[in-house]
Design a protein around this motif. Sequence first.
Motif, PDB file in Angstrom:
ATOM      1  N   LEU A  12       0.831  -1.201   0.000  1.00 16.04           N
ATOM      2  CA  LEU A  12       0.000   0.000   0.000  1.00 16.04           C
ATOM      3  C   LEU A  12       0.870   1.257   0.000  1.00 16.04           C
ATOM      4  N   ARG A  13       1.960   1.194   0.793  1.00 17.26           N
ATOM      5  CA  ARG A  13       2.876   2.342   0.852  1.00 17.26           C
ATOM      6  C   ARG A  13       3.470   2.617  -0.542  1.00 17.26           C
ATOM      7  N   ALA A  14       3.900   1.562  -1.206  1.00 18.24           N
ATOM      8  CA  ALA A  14       4.479   1.722  -2.546  1.00 18.24           C
ATOM      9  C   ALA A  14       3.423   2.235  -3.518  1.00 18.24           C
ATOM     10  N   ALA A  15       2.179   1.758  -3.356  1.00 13.37           N
ATOM     11  CA  ALA A  15       1.103   2.173  -4.268  1.00 13.37           C
ATOM     12  C   ALA A  15       0.781   3.653  -4.104  1.00 13.37           C
ATOM     13  N   VAL A  16       0.857   4.144  -2.857  1.00 13.47           N
ATOM     14  CA  VAL A  16       0.563   5.561  -2.619  1.00 13.47           C
ATOM     15  C   VAL A  16       1.708   6.412  -3.149  1.00 13.47           C
ATOM     16  N   ARG A  17       2.932   5.959  -2.924  1.00 11.84           N
ATOM     17  CA  ARG A  17       4.112   6.722  -3.343  1.00 11.84           C
ATOM     18  C   ARG A  17       4.237   6.746  -4.873  1.00 11.84           C
ATOM     19  N   ASN A  18       3.854   5.622  -5.492  1.00 13.80           N
ATOM     20  CA  ASN A  18       4.122   5.474  -6.917  1.00 13.80           C
ATOM     21  C   ASN A  18       2.935   4.829  -7.646  1.00 13.80           C
ATOM     22  N   PRO A  19       1.753   5.482  -7.623  1.00 11.30           N
ATOM     23  CA  PRO A  19       0.547   4.818  -8.148  1.00 11.30           C
ATOM     24  C   PRO A  19       0.648   4.415  -9.618  1.00 11.30           C
ATOM     25  N   ASN A  20       1.406   5.176 -10.409  1.00 10.83           N
ATOM     26  CA  ASN A  20       1.471   4.871 -11.835  1.00 10.83           C
ATOM     27  C   ASN A  20       2.395   3.717 -12.176  1.00 10.83           C
ATOM     28  N   VAL A  21       3.113   3.235 -11.173  1.00 11.10           N
ATOM     29  CA  VAL A  21       3.969   2.069 -11.406  1.00 11.10           C
ATOM     30  C   VAL A  21       3.342   0.829 -10.783  1.00 11.10           C
ATOM     31  N   ILE A  22       2.735   0.985  -9.619  1.00 13.52           N
ATOM     32  CA  ILE A  22       2.193  -0.182  -8.902  1.00 13.52           C
ATOM     33  C   ILE A  22       0.835  -0.583  -9.482  1.00 13.52           C
ATOM     34  N   GLY A  23      -0.083   0.367  -9.616  1.00 14.02           N
ATOM     35  CA  GLY A  23      -1.327   0.089 -10.340  1.00 14.02           C
ATOM     36  C   GLY A  23      -2.314  -0.823  -9.632  1.00 14.02           C
ATOM     37  N   ALA A  24      -2.218  -0.986  -8.318  1.00 12.23           N
ATOM     38  CA  ALA A  24      -3.186  -1.799  -7.567  1.00 12.23           C
ATOM     39  C   ALA A  24      -3.103  -1.356  -6.118  1.00 12.23           C
ATOM     40  N   VAL A  25      -4.139  -1.735  -5.325  1.00 15.87           N
ATOM     41  CA  VAL A  25      -4.090  -1.332  -3.915  1.00 15.87           C
ATOM     42  C   VAL A  25      -3.691  -2.491  -3.007  1.00 15.87           C
ATOM     43  N   ALA A  26      -3.662  -3.689  -3.564  1.00 13.66           N
ATOM     44  CA  ALA A  26      -3.288  -4.849  -2.745  1.00 13.66           C
ATOM     45  C   ALA A  26      -2.616  -5.889  -3.635  1.00 13.66           C
ATOM     46  N   PRO A  27      -1.752  -6.706  -3.028  1.00 15.51           N
ATOM     47  CA  PRO A  27      -1.151  -7.789  -3.818  1.00 15.51           C
ATOM     48  C   PRO A  27      -2.234  -8.763  -4.293  1.00 15.51           C
ATOM     49  N   SER A  28      -1.911  -9.555  -5.298  1.00 15.11           N
ATOM     50  CA  SER A  28      -2.849 -10.581  -5.765  1.00 15.11           C
ATOM     51  C   SER A  28      -3.091 -11.593  -4.658  1.00 15.11           C
ATOM     52  N   SER A  29      -4.283 -12.226  -4.711  1.00  7.17           N
ATOM     53  CA  SER A  29      -4.589 -13.267  -3.726  1.00  7.17           C
ATOM     54  C   SER A  29      -3.843 -14.548  -4.105  1.00  7.17           C
ATOM     55  N   PRO A  30      -3.676 -15.451  -3.156  1.00 10.60           N
ATOM     56  CA  PRO A  30      -3.048 -16.736  -3.488  1.00 10.60           C
ATOM     57  C   PRO A  30      -3.784 -17.478  -4.607  1.00 10.60           C
ATOM     58  N   ARG A  31      -5.113 -17.337  -4.664  1.00 14.85           N
ATOM     59  CA  ARG A  31      -5.879 -18.035  -5.716  1.00 14.85           C
ATOM     60  C   ARG A  31      -5.516 -17.495  -7.098  1.00 14.85           C
ATOM     61  N   LEU A  32      -5.443 -16.153  -7.219  1.00 15.80           N
ATOM     62  CA  LEU A  32      -5.056 -15.579  -8.512  1.00 15.80           C
ATOM     63  C   LEU A  32      -3.603 -15.958  -8.839  1.00 15.80           C
ATOM     64  N   ALA A  33      -2.750 -15.939  -7.817  1.00 13.78           N
ATOM     65  CA  ALA A  33      -1.337 -16.289  -8.035  1.00 13.78           C
ATOM     66  C   ALA A  33      -1.214 -17.725  -8.560  1.00 13.78           C
ATOM     67  N   GLU A  34      -1.981 -18.630  -7.958  1.00 14.49           N
ATOM     68  CA  GLU A  34      -1.950 -20.037  -8.418  1.00 14.49           C
ATOM     69  C   GLU A  34      -2.405 -20.137  -9.861  1.00 14.49           C
ATOM     70  N   ARG A  35      -3.456 -19.400 -10.182  1.00 13.72           N
ATOM     71  CA  ARG A  35      -4.001 -19.446 -11.555  1.00 13.72           C
ATOM     72  C   ARG A  35      -2.934 -18.966 -12.550  1.00 13.72           C
ATOM     73  N   LEU A  36      -2.248 -17.891 -12.210  1.00 11.83           N
ATOM     74  CA  LEU A  36      -1.213 -17.375 -13.118  1.00 11.83           C
ATOM     75  C   LEU A  36      -0.079 -18.379 -13.272  1.00 11.83           C
ATOM     76  N   ALA A  37       0.261 -19.048 -12.166  1.00  8.21           N
ATOM     77  CA  ALA A  37       1.418 -19.956 -12.181  1.00  8.21           C
ATOM     78  C   ALA A  37       1.122 -21.258 -12.925  1.00  8.21           C
ATOM     79  N   GLU A  38      -0.153 -21.479 -13.293  1.00  4.75           N
ATOM     80  CA  GLU A  38      -0.492 -22.735 -13.984  1.00  4.75           C
ATOM     81  C   GLU A  38       0.247 -22.889 -15.312  1.00  4.75           C
ATOM     82  N   VAL A  39       0.711 -21.787 -15.890  1.00  4.86           N
ATOM     83  CA  VAL A  39       1.416 -21.909 -17.179  1.00  4.86           C
ATOM     84  C   VAL A  39       2.859 -22.396 -17.001  1.00  4.86           C
ATOM     85  N   VAL A  40       3.340 -22.450 -15.774  1.00  4.14           N
ATOM     86  CA  VAL A  40       4.742 -22.838 -15.543  1.00  4.14           C
ATOM     87  C   VAL A  40       4.877 -24.342 -15.788  1.00  4.14           C
ATOM     88  N   PRO A  41       5.760 -24.746 -16.732  1.00  6.08           N
ATOM     89  CA  PRO A  41       5.924 -26.183 -16.964  1.00  6.08           C
ATOM     90  C   PRO A  41       6.411 -26.858 -15.680  1.00  6.08           C
TER      91      PRO A  41
END
Length: 203
Positions: A12-41
């Motif tokens: 959140l601190r990084a997002a407030v300091r640098n909103p145009n680089v961070i682009g979100a208010v919270a990290p991804s959830s573990p569920r979204l992270a798992e979904r993204l990682a499904e492409v990893v062989p």
Amino acid sequence: MPAKQSELLPFLRAAVRNPNVIGAVAPSSPRLAERLAEVVPSTGAPVVVELGPGTGVVSAAIADRLPEGGRHIAVELDDDMIRLLGRNRPDLELIRGDAARLGDLLAACGTDEVDAVVSGLPWTLFPPVQQKRILNEIVKVLTPDGVFTTFSYLNAYPAAGARRFRRMLRGSFDEVLITRTVWRNLMPALTYVYRRPLHDRLA
Ligand SMILES: C[S@@+](CC[C@H](N)C(=O)[O-])C[C@H]1O[C@@H](n2cnc3c(N)ncnc32)[C@H](O)[C@@H]1O
């Protein structure tokens, strides 16, 4: 819902300091992270590149899948995130730099072929020229069987910038898959999986 309470505040601190680089208010959830990682062989010795790892929640999901002998290289621009990742994820090959220079950054660490690119970048904040530049770098480094994945918040899906970016992506890959919505995330999100990069269409 986010990975760890201890990561919320630095994010959140990084997002407030640098909103145009961070682009979100919270990290991804573990569920979204798992979904993204499904492409990893999960076999062989794949090279996986993560763009914009932030506090490392997606990095953890990638590490869980990556087979022994695989490489996990992460490119991050924000200094606070770099410091946090250095402490929390010593397993990462972490590069401080701009994803727009991906080819050069990877060459400097002895790699020019990548099996999977997992992006946490805030694409809709980027102007078209930057989107195109980063996308070209991704297409250039991916092997012909390589895969690229990224996510979009559901509320941003219809936005003009998001539509333009999807058009750009469809012109850069032969196959596009959009997954089911991940509701357990702030905000709910979709992931896209792009396969078979069209190297001959590089602008
Ligand atoms: C929306 S956060 C995602 C963080 C993490 N992947 C997650 O899902 O929780 C975007 C991340 O991309 C990084 N970033 C933004 N622009 C970048 C660039 N051009 N090159 C590398 N990293 C960038 C930001 O510093 C931030 O850590």
